[in-house]
Design an enzyme around this catalytic site. Structure first.
Site, PDB file in Angstrom:
ATOM      1  N   ARG A 226      -0.764 -32.328  20.389  1.00 46.61           N
ATOM      2  CA  ARG A 226      -1.316 -31.446  21.426  1.00 46.61           C
ATOM      3  C   ARG A 226      -0.775 -31.843  22.809  1.00 46.61           C
ATOM      4  NH1 ARG A 226      -1.838 -29.811  17.307  1.00 46.61           N
ATOM      5  NH2 ARG A 226      -3.649 -29.071  16.173  1.00 46.61           N
TER       6      ARG A 226
ATOM      7  N   SER B 257     -10.728 -24.975  18.230  1.00 46.83           N
ATOM      8  CA  SER B 257     -11.066 -26.404  18.253  1.00 46.83           C
ATOM      9  C   SER B 257     -11.238 -26.856  19.701  1.00 46.83           C
ATOM     10  CB  SER B 257      -9.960 -27.221  17.588  1.00 46.83           C
ATOM     11  OG  SER B 257      -9.789 -26.826  16.249  1.00 46.83           O
TER      12      SER B 257
ATOM     13  N   GLU C 142      -9.468 -30.448  23.881  1.00 51.16           N
ATOM     14  CA  GLU C 142      -8.170 -29.811  23.670  1.00 51.16           C
ATOM     15  C   GLU C 142      -8.053 -28.592  24.574  1.00 51.16           C
ATOM     16  OE1 GLU C 142      -6.173 -27.378  19.976  1.00 51.16           O
ATOM     17  OE2 GLU C 142      -7.155 -29.280  19.523  1.00 51.16           O
TER      18      GLU C 142
END
Length: 345
Positions: A162, A232, A328
């Protein structure tokens, strides 16, 4: 063209009520450069937005929101690979469907990831055993100050979990305008996660993987068109082996994923679930009942509700496991993006 209504509610998948001073749609690099320069002249904050699938607006945005709608998919076929040049404003899932329809495998594990193609390299999106970096050939980046486009090869993008250079050196004043993908004709299915492990690698098709991934995602993840969410919310944390073993001694069923560097990746959703937070709510925001990694806009949540819930989840998991989850999702304040961890501290 600018919109008359400056509401951001339909432009972020959390469906949070927020507004911008200006909202503009752009279809090419010239319009994008012009929009950026106009914001600079007015000394306004500038935010380039795809489909708003990975952002949390903390409050109204005091500047110019520009919606990237640069489209186009070009396919070049070689003896042993396909090369795709894709405009940053294309929808990612539609790109996956396009590839399948043209008998080009390699993207099927990444089905139903929300957002635009231009957002994919920023997060180095990944799911079911594949990350973007494994299929990325290059990323075209526009310097909005000069109008010049630079092509970064995949190994220059500093991809990580990420993570990418686009969160750092190529952030302010730069915009991703196209992504190049390289997909081999020597296709090897990735069958390491979930229901995919049931398939025979010798006979499975890309379409079967695509259908299975879609089914798994739809069974676990709420549809943002129905229930506001940003997918998420937290990254899966990576810890040292000793920390992982200590938690496993107490929770033998804990999922864990050893990494090449000796670290161990844990499942953030599992940690939240073990903290007994499934279904927990603050105001109109809640932890999703089926997937604890997802925070949802359950009942006309405010930005403050989501932020308070995200902070509570983070603190509760830290108190139980000694692990601080990192968001995230990107946090956007009045003047632009802010550090999400600091915003929850």
């Amino acid at each position: 063209m600018s919109t008359d209504d400056n509401s951001l509610q339909s432009l972020n998948t959390f469906s949070l009520a927020a507004h911008a001073a200006v909202i503009t749609h752009i279809n090419n690099t010239t319009q994008l450069t012009d929009a950026w320069k106009k914001a600079q002249e007015k000394q306004q904050p500038f935010l380039l937005l795809g489909e708003g699938s990975n952002v949390l607006f903390l409050e109204d945005f005091t500047g110019s929101v520009v919606l990237n709608r640069i489209k186009g998919i070009e396919v070049t076929e070689r003896a042993d690979e396909w090369l795709l040049h894709v405009g940053a404003g294309e929808n990612w899932h539609q790109l996956v469907c396009f590839a399948l329809e043209h008998n080009i495998p390699g993207l099927e594990n990444l089905a139903l990831i929300p957002g635009c193609v231009g957002s994919a390299p920023i997060q180095n999106i990944g799911a079911y055993g594949i990350e973007l970096q494994s299929v990325c050939d290059y990323v075209d980046v526009l310097d909005m100050r000069t109008g010049k486009i630079t092509r970064l090869q995949s190994d220059e993008c500093q991809f990580g979990y990420r993570e990418s250079i686009f969160k750092h050196a190529y952030k302010d004043g730069y915009a991703i305008v196209a992504v190049g993908l390289k997909l081999t004709k020597h296709w090897q299915p990735k069958l390491t996660y979930g229901d995919l492990t049931r398939f025979d690698p010798q006979t499975v098709t890309a379409r079967q993987i695509f259908d299975s991934v879609c089914a798994m995602r739809l069974s676990k993840l709420p549809d943002p068109a129905i229930t506001g969410n940003a997918g998420s919310f937290y990254k899966n944390p990576t810890v040292d082996a000793a920390t992982a073993e200590k938690i496993r001694s107490e929770f033998p069923s804990m999922p864990f994923y050893p990494q090449p560097n000796g670290q161990v990746k844990l499942a953030a959703g599992w940690l939240v679930e073990q903290a007994h937070l499934k279904g927990f709510s603050i105001g109109g925001a809640a932890v999703h009942q089926n997937q604890a990694l997802v925070l949802i806009n359950k009942d006309h949540a405010s930005s403050a509700d989501v932020r308070a819930l995200a902070k509570h989840v983070r603190n509760t998991v830290a108190a139980k496991f000694g692990i601080w989850l990192e968001p995230e999702v990107r946090f956007i304040a009045a003047g632009g993006e802010v550090n999400a961890v600091e915003a929850l501290s």
